[in-house]
Design an enzyme around this catalytic site. Structure first.
Site, PDB file in Angstrom:
ATOM      1  N   LYS A  35      -8.175  11.839  -3.494  1.00 33.99           N
ATOM      2  CA  LYS A  35      -7.130  12.349  -2.586  1.00 33.99           C
ATOM      3  C   LYS A  35      -6.093  11.261  -2.312  1.00 33.99           C
ATOM      4  O   LYS A  35      -6.331  10.080  -2.594  1.00 33.99           O
ATOM      5  CB  LYS A  35      -7.775  12.804  -1.277  1.00 33.99           C
ATOM      6  CG  LYS A  35      -8.473  11.684  -0.507  1.00 33.99           C
ATOM      7  CD  LYS A  35      -9.330  12.246   0.625  1.00 33.99           C
ATOM      8  CE  LYS A  35     -10.001  11.121   1.399  1.00 33.99           C
ATOM      9  NZ  LYS A  35     -10.999  11.622   2.340  1.00 33.99           N
ATOM     10  N   TYR A 260      14.078 -10.287  12.758  1.00 36.95           N
ATOM     11  CA  TYR A 260      14.535  -9.357  13.797  1.00 36.95           C
ATOM     12  C   TYR A 260      13.950  -9.706  15.150  1.00 36.95           C
ATOM     13  O   TYR A 260      12.768 -10.066  15.249  1.00 36.95           O
ATOM     14  CB  TYR A 260      14.108  -7.934  13.452  1.00 36.95           C
ATOM     15  CG  TYR A 260      14.986  -7.263  12.424  1.00 36.95           C
ATOM     16  CD1 TYR A 260      16.355  -7.098  12.643  1.00 36.95           C
ATOM     17  CD2 TYR A 260      14.438  -6.784  11.238  1.00 36.95           C
ATOM     18  CE1 TYR A 260      17.150  -6.473  11.698  1.00 36.95           C
ATOM     19  CE2 TYR A 260      15.233  -6.144  10.291  1.00 36.95           C
ATOM     20  CZ  TYR A 260      16.589  -6.004  10.534  1.00 36.95           C
ATOM     21  OH  TYR A 260      17.377  -5.383   9.610  1.00 36.95           O
TER      22      TYR A 260
HETATM   23  C1  LIG Z   1     -12.240  11.012   2.065  1.00 39.92           C
HETATM   24  C2  LIG Z   1     -13.509  11.738   2.055  1.00 39.92           C
HETATM   25  C3  LIG Z   1     -14.601  11.248   1.331  1.00 39.92           C
HETATM   26  C4  LIG Z   1     -14.597   9.878   0.683  1.00 39.92           C
HETATM   27  O1  LIG Z   1     -14.903   8.915   1.673  1.00 39.92           O
HETATM   28  P1  LIG Z   1     -15.005   7.361   1.332  1.00 39.92           P
HETATM   29  O2  LIG Z   1     -15.382   6.725   2.616  1.00 39.92           O
HETATM   30  O3  LIG Z   1     -13.663   6.942   0.855  1.00 39.92           O
HETATM   31  O4  LIG Z   1     -16.034   7.225   0.269  1.00 39.92           O
HETATM   32  C5  LIG Z   1     -15.728  12.049   1.245  1.00 39.92           C
HETATM   33  N1  LIG Z   1     -15.794  13.248   1.878  1.00 39.92           N
HETATM   34  C6  LIG Z   1     -14.775  13.722   2.606  1.00 39.92           C
HETATM   35  C7  LIG Z   1     -14.909  15.043   3.273  1.00 39.92           C
HETATM   36  C8  LIG Z   1     -13.609  12.985   2.740  1.00 39.92           C
HETATM   37  O5  LIG Z   1     -12.611  13.463   3.484  1.00 39.92           O
END
Ligand SMILES: *Cc1c(COP(=O)(O)O)cnc(C)c1O
Length: 364
Positions: A35, A260
């Site tokens: 993702k 800044y």
């Molecule tokens: C992002 C996510 C994962 C992966 O988690 P990590 O800590 O990056 O291994 C697994 N399950 C769900 C539902 C997630 O949203």
């Protein structure tokens, strides 16, 4: 001199980290979570590189699944947040994209809209995170309805997610395993049901949570998995090196300011380098004075406020610094989690926030 801010993505590290995940959980199918543009590493390139190794992919949102299909990815893809429209449901069933059902509206959507192709469903249980999913009772009812629905695939996966997996001693982890097991045992008589609970840290530290499917994300990208040091750190290889270059170098006298809002005042006569990266590239604006960067492999500290396109660093104590020198912001030699700790955030946030304008350079 063209801009030299870039993210070098080592795809062989991602593959090797995936193989390590398989060694840690040899009895589960490990779905690669890609993702958010593969946590910033490039969705399509990461997927193509992993496709021969993985049983399936997981993404957060439907558009990511469609982008994968459009680029020719054939492996199964789970949408962790499912869909909420009839159009998306139809496309998902046509394109063999698996859907999470985590709320009553999604359940209704699937039950009330007949499909020609079977819909594969992952049904989400809330075991204590209280973010997405059904409680035990509602999940059992939802499952009954889905099992009767002709256009829903016979095999249904029950999934849940840990809230504190990176905290190795947090008792909540075992509470969630127990809640998950209570539902699992209540469904023991049912055929064609599988289970999925673990994310990356749980794969390593909670072997009793590794069921039919695990969902490793962060471990594929090689960041340390726990809040403190852990033996697994040495077996994972960071896949992203975010680097930039010095484009300005000046002496700043004691008492003068940099950046800044006069964000930093020189306590001594100093040498300040300006680096061509800023918050519009995904370098965190919250990074405090002292946030480490590597200049020619030597640690230096950020000074003052992060600008949109630039940062300033104190190189007073580093000999032989020149305009054009490389700066590692995080990556193979400087852990993203360490940088994150100076910006009140976590490594996940840094790597997934590297922005679109930063070119990704892929190493096989
Ligand atoms: C992002 C996510 C994962 C992966 O988690 P990590 O800590 O990056 O291994 C697994 N399950 C769900 C539902 C997630 O949203």
């Amino acid at each position: 001199m063209s801009r030299h801010t870039r993210a070098i993505i080592n795809l062989s590290h991602i593959k090797s980290n995936f193989k390590t995940a398989n060694q840690w959980a040899p009895d589960s199918k490990n779905m690669a979570i890609i993702k958010a543009n593969a946590y910033g590493h490039g969705l399509i390139e990461t997927a193509k590189s992993l496709e021969p190794l993985v049983p399936a992919f997981g993404v957060a949102i439907f558009e990511e699944a469609i982008a994968l299909r459009d680029s020719g990815i054939k492996k199964d893809i789970l949408v962790l947040q499912g869909v909420s429209s009839v159009d998306d449901l139809l496309q998902a069933s046509e394109k063999k994209v698996w859907l999470t059902i985590h709320n009553p509206l999604q359940l209704k959507l699937v039950l009330e809209n007949p499909q020609n192709n079977k819909v594969t469903v992952w049904l989400k249980l809330d075991t204590g995170m209280h973010r997405l999913g059904f409680d035990h009772k509602d999940l059992i009812l939802a499952l009954k309805q889905l099992k009767k629905c002709q256009w829903v695939d016979e095999l249904i996966v029950i999934s849940s997610h840990f809230s504190c997996a990176s905290e190795i001693n947090n008792e909540e982890n075992q509470h969630q395993v127990e809640a998950f097991n209570a539902t699992r045992l209540a469904l023991a008589e049912n055929k064609n049901i599988q289970f999925s609970l673990s994310n990356s840290p749980a794969i390593v530290s909670l072997p009793n949570a590794n069921f039919d499917w695990n969902r490793p994300g962060i471990m594929l990208y090689g960041l340390p998995l726990f809040d403190g040091p852990h033996s697994s750190d040495q077996q994972l290889y960071p896949a992203m090196t975010f680097e930039s270059r010095i484009i300005g170098l000046r002496k700043v006298n004691q008492g003068e300011y940099v950046g800044y809002g006069q964000g930093w005042r020189a306590e001594r006569n100093s040498k300040i380098a300006t680096v061509e990266v800023g918050y519009a590239d995904g370098y965190p604006r919250q990074a405090k004075t002292g946030t480490p960067v590597l200049v020619n492999g030597v640690k230096a500290g950020l000074v003052g406020v992060v600008s949109m396109d630039l940062i300033s660093i104190d190189v007073t104590d580093i000999p032989d610094v020149s305009i054009g020198d490389l700066v590692e912001l995080w990556g193979e030699q400087l852990c993203a989690n360490e940088v994150a700790s100076y910006a009140d955030t976590i490594g996940y946030d840094l790597i997934s926030s590297v922005s679109q304008r930063v070119p990704r350079i892929f190493l096989e």
